[in-house]
Enzyme design. Structure first.
Site, short mmCIF file in Angstrom:
data_model
loop_
_atom_site.label_atom_id
_atom_site.label_comp_id
_atom_site.label_asym_id
_atom_site.label_seq_id
_atom_site.Cartn_x
_atom_site.Cartn_y
_atom_site.Cartn_z
N ARG A 1 37.08 48.97 36.22
CA ARG A 1 38.14 49.53 37.06
C ARG A 1 38.87 48.41 37.80
O ARG A 1 38.23 47.49 38.33
CB ARG A 1 37.55 50.57 38.02
CG ARG A 1 36.98 51.76 37.27
CD ARG A 1 36.74 52.98 38.13
NE ARG A 1 36.01 54.00 37.35
CZ ARG A 1 36.59 54.88 36.54
NH1 ARG A 1 37.91 54.89 36.40
NH2 ARG A 1 35.88 55.75 35.86
N HIS B 1 44.34 41.33 28.96
CA HIS B 1 43.75 42.58 29.41
C HIS B 1 44.77 43.69 29.20
O HIS B 1 45.95 43.53 29.53
CB HIS B 1 43.32 42.51 30.88
CG HIS B 1 44.31 41.87 31.78
ND1 HIS B 1 44.49 40.50 31.83
CD2 HIS B 1 45.20 42.40 32.66
CE1 HIS B 1 45.44 40.22 32.71
NE2 HIS B 1 45.90 41.35 33.22
P1 AMP Z 1 47.99 41.15 35.54
O1 AMP Z 1 48.85 41.06 36.77
O2 AMP Z 1 48.61 41.91 34.41
O3 AMP Z 1 47.47 39.79 35.12
O4 AMP Z 1 46.73 42.02 35.96
C1 AMP Z 1 45.64 41.49 36.66
C2 AMP Z 1 44.92 42.66 37.26
O5 AMP Z 1 43.62 42.25 37.62
C3 AMP Z 1 45.58 43.22 38.53
O6 AMP Z 1 45.90 44.61 38.32
C4 AMP Z 1 44.51 43.03 39.60
O7 AMP Z 1 44.48 44.09 40.53
C5 AMP Z 1 43.24 42.97 38.76
N1 AMP Z 1 42.12 42.25 39.35
C6 AMP Z 1 42.15 41.02 39.93
N2 AMP Z 1 40.91 40.66 40.31
C7 AMP Z 1 40.07 41.67 39.95
C8 AMP Z 1 38.67 41.91 40.07
N3 AMP Z 1 37.84 41.00 40.65
N4 AMP Z 1 38.17 43.07 39.59
C9 AMP Z 1 38.97 43.98 39.04
N5 AMP Z 1 40.31 43.82 38.88
C10 AMP Z 1 40.85 42.69 39.33
#
Ligand code: AMP
Ligand code: ZN
Length: 116
Positions: free
Chosen positions: A31, A102
């Site tokens: 999540r 991701h």
């Molecule tokens: P992006 O901006 O497409 O690279 O998405 C990165 C995503 O990772 C964002 O939606 C963040 O909220 C999420 N994120 C960052 N750190 C964590 C973490 N430790 N656990 C879960 N999600 C994370």
């Protein structure tokens, strides 16, 4: 294969905690820490691939498995029929902040198009 500087490789290694809801041979899902919908899950390959631009010909089964995970999780979360968003950002211009690919799986609310 893991990248020492990569947040998601650290989650894969168990060095940083995450709410993992799905695991396969090639992918895991957890999540999002800052959810943008009632369900917001990140589906990542076990293999470190920095961006879509770095996906190789040999990675096609791995990338396909991210969508298999999305289908499975959408069914489990109960929004397969109402609809959901599965999106991958590539590089800073599209909002990528973690450089391990991701698939964002978002569901549980209506989504507009085009995205911002
Ligand atoms: P992006 O901006 O497409 O690279 O998405 C990165 C995503 O990772 C964002 O939606 C963040 O909220 C999420 N994120 C960052 N750190 C964590 C973490 N430790 N656990 C879960 N999600 C994370
Ligand atoms: Zn990584």
């Amino acid at each position: 294969m893991a990248n020492d500087d990569c947040l998601f490789c650290k989650i894969l290694a168990g060095d940083i905690p995450a709410d993992v809801i799905y695991e396969s041979d090639t992918a895991i899902a957890f999540r999002d820490i800052n959810p943008q919908a009632p369900t917001h899950v990140l589906i990542i390959p076990r293999k470190h691939i920095a961006t879509i631009n770095d996906i190789g010909e040999d990675d096609q089964a791995i990338v396909g498995s991210l969508y298999s995970a999305a289908r499975t999780i959408a069914a489990e979360e109960g929004f397969s029929e109402e609809g959901y968003r599965a999106v991958m950002n590539c590089n800073e211009g599209a909002g990528q902040t973690v450089f391990h690919i991701h698939l964002h799986l978002l569901g549980g609310r209506p989504f507009s198009w085009p995205p911002g």
